[in-house]
Design an enzyme around this catalytic site. Structure first.
Site, PDB file in Angstrom:
ATOM      1  CE  LYS A  29      -4.049  -2.522   1.980  1.00 21.93           C
ATOM      2  NZ  LYS A  29      -4.669  -2.232   3.983  1.00 21.93           N
ATOM      3  CE1 TYR A  69      -8.963  -4.069   0.380  1.00 16.99           C
ATOM      4  CE2 TYR A  69      -8.703  -1.620  -0.159  1.00 16.99           C
ATOM      5  CZ  TYR A  69      -8.453  -2.994   0.712  1.00 16.99           C
ATOM      6  OH  TYR A  69      -6.417  -2.650   0.342  1.00 16.99           O
ATOM      7  NE  ARG A 105      -5.602 -12.818   4.860  1.00 11.76           N
ATOM      8  CZ  ARG A 105      -6.841 -12.167   4.391  1.00 11.76           C
ATOM      9  NH1 ARG A 105      -6.594 -10.922   4.253  1.00 11.76           N
ATOM     10  NH2 ARG A 105      -7.232 -11.874   5.863  1.00 11.76           N
ATOM     11  CB  THR A 111      -7.007  -7.044   9.264  1.00  8.83           C
ATOM     12  OG1 THR A 111      -7.443  -7.773   8.427  1.00  8.83           O
ATOM     13  CG2 THR A 111      -7.640  -5.274   8.731  1.00  8.83           C
ATOM     14  NE  ARG A 122      -2.164  -6.183   7.146  1.00  8.97           N
ATOM     15  CZ  ARG A 122      -2.452  -6.344   6.533  1.00  8.97           C
ATOM     16  NH1 ARG A 122      -3.334  -7.605   7.617  1.00  8.97           N
ATOM     17  NH2 ARG A 122      -3.507  -6.236   5.497  1.00  8.97           N
ATOM     18  CG  ASN A 132      -3.699  -2.499   6.983  1.00 10.09           C
ATOM     19  OD1 ASN A 132      -3.217  -2.203   6.658  1.00 10.09           O
ATOM     20  ND2 ASN A 132      -4.244  -3.319   7.295  1.00 10.09           N
ATOM     21  CG  HIS A 135      -4.614  -6.456  -0.282  1.00  6.34           C
ATOM     22  ND1 HIS A 135      -6.201  -6.519  -0.126  1.00  6.34           N
ATOM     23  CD2 HIS A 135      -4.807  -7.136  -1.438  1.00  6.34           C
ATOM     24  CE1 HIS A 135      -6.711  -7.253  -0.838  1.00  6.34           C
ATOM     25  NE2 HIS A 135      -5.860  -8.073  -1.700  1.00  6.34           N
ATOM     26  CD  GLU A 146      -8.000  -9.410  -3.805  1.00  8.31           C
ATOM     27  OE1 GLU A 146      -6.835  -9.786  -4.399  1.00  8.31           O
ATOM     28  OE2 GLU A 146      -8.537  -9.419  -3.467  1.00  8.31           O
TER      29      GLU A 146
HETATM   30  P1  ADP Z   1      -7.812  -7.568   5.293  1.00  8.12           P
HETATM   31  O1  ADP Z   1      -6.967  -6.465   4.495  1.00  8.12           O
HETATM   32  O2  ADP Z   1      -7.011  -7.983   6.349  1.00  8.12           O
HETATM   33  O3  ADP Z   1      -7.484  -8.658   4.255  1.00  8.12           O
HETATM   34  P2  ADP Z   1      -9.892  -6.309   5.189  1.00  8.12           P
HETATM   35  O4  ADP Z   1     -10.173  -6.893   3.999  1.00  8.12           O
HETATM   36  O5  ADP Z   1     -11.125  -6.447   6.131  1.00  8.12           O
HETATM   37  O6  ADP Z   1      -8.387  -6.495   5.634  1.00  8.12           O
HETATM   38  O7  ADP Z   1     -10.309  -4.852   5.637  1.00  8.12           O
HETATM   39  C1  ADP Z   1      -9.181  -4.276   3.660  1.00  8.12           C
HETATM   40  C2  ADP Z   1      -8.414  -2.846   4.962  1.00  8.12           C
HETATM   41  O8  ADP Z   1      -9.409  -1.887   5.410  1.00  8.12           O
HETATM   42  C3  ADP Z   1      -7.917  -2.916   5.526  1.00  8.12           C
HETATM   43  O9  ADP Z   1      -6.420  -3.941   4.894  1.00  8.12           O
HETATM   44  C4  ADP Z   1      -7.323  -2.263   6.542  1.00  8.12           C
HETATM   45  O10 ADP Z   1      -6.515  -0.918   5.372  1.00  8.12           O
HETATM   46  C5  ADP Z   1      -8.533  -0.674   6.345  1.00  8.12           C
HETATM   47  N1  ADP Z   1      -9.793  -1.315   7.485  1.00  8.12           N
HETATM   48  C6  ADP Z   1     -10.231  -2.746   7.965  1.00  8.12           C
HETATM   49  N2  ADP Z   1     -11.218  -2.019   8.982  1.00  8.12           N
HETATM   50  C7  ADP Z   1     -10.349  -1.576   9.009  1.00  8.12           C
HETATM   51  C8  ADP Z   1     -11.125   0.123   9.786  1.00  8.12           C
HETATM   52  N3  ADP Z   1     -12.632  -0.303  10.709  1.00  8.12           N
HETATM   53  N4  ADP Z   1     -11.005   0.514  10.452  1.00  8.12           N
HETATM   54  C9  ADP Z   1      -9.767   1.533   9.468  1.00  8.12           C
HETATM   55  N5  ADP Z   1      -9.667   1.502   8.195  1.00  8.12           N
HETATM   56  C10 ADP Z   1      -9.744  -0.336   7.989  1.00  8.12           C
END
Ligand code: ADP
Length: 169
Positions: A29, A69, A105, A111, A122, A132, A135, A146
């Protein structure tokens, strides 16, 4: 020396269930790029034994992020997530190998970086969920989707990795 591909060699290896051709989509990112962590993340996947099938920098668009997303667009945090992802270039990668999706992962960590184990990307490099670093696809199906979103036809290469027989038994 045979010139078979990793995919055909994988199917001739000992375990019937082994799929060394599984691909995952890993993206660094904008914060990971700005903070100079790109090389470290690439090194981790190389050192693990996974094969780099595609790599590029890209400026995301709103439309692309809404597709990427798609399950999160209704979430209250989505506008902030979109702006974060638009704030600079990302690095798009495809890594291939046995259980690349699930292991990718694990290598990324949880996350929420404060819940990520030390030793994960992370866990080692960040603090907040909205910064974070990286992805990783959460299923083989999503990895295919994707990869199709972020890469054009012909950008994902199938090539013979000469360390294959030293990584897989
Ligand atoms: P991951 O990236 O671990 O697969 P998710 O698909 O749930 O997690 O979320 C995508 C991205 O959205 C996360 O990596 C994070 O950057 C952001 N995100 C997720 N939950 C939150 C939250 N509660 N507040 C702010 N950003 C969030």
């Amino acid at each position: 020396l045979t010139l078979s591909t990793a995919s055909s060699r994988a199917s001739s290896k000992s375990s019937m269930t082994m799929n060394a051709a599984e691909k995952t989509y890993i993206m660094i990112k904008p914060d990971g790029v700005q903070r100079g962590i790109v090389g470290n993340i690439i090194s981790r996947f190389e050192q693990k034994g996974y094969k780099l099938c595609a790599l590029k920098t890209k400026q995301a668009s709103k439309e692309l992020l809404e597709q990427h997303y798609k399950d999160l667009v209704e979430k209250p945090f989505f506008p902030k997530l979109r702006d974060y992802m638009l704030s600079g270039p990302v690095v798009c990668m495809v890594w291939e190998g046995k259980e690349a999706v699930a292991t990718g992962r694990k290598m990324l960590g949880a996350t929420n970086p404060l819940e990520s184990a030390p030793g994960t990307i992370r866990g080692d490099f960040c603090i907040e969920v909205g910064r974070n670093i990286c992805h990783g696809s959460d299923s083989v199906e999503n990895a295919e989707r994707e990869i199709g979103l972020w890469f054009e036809d012909g950008e994902v290469l199938d090539w013979t990795d000469h360390s294959f027989d030293w990584v897989y038994e």
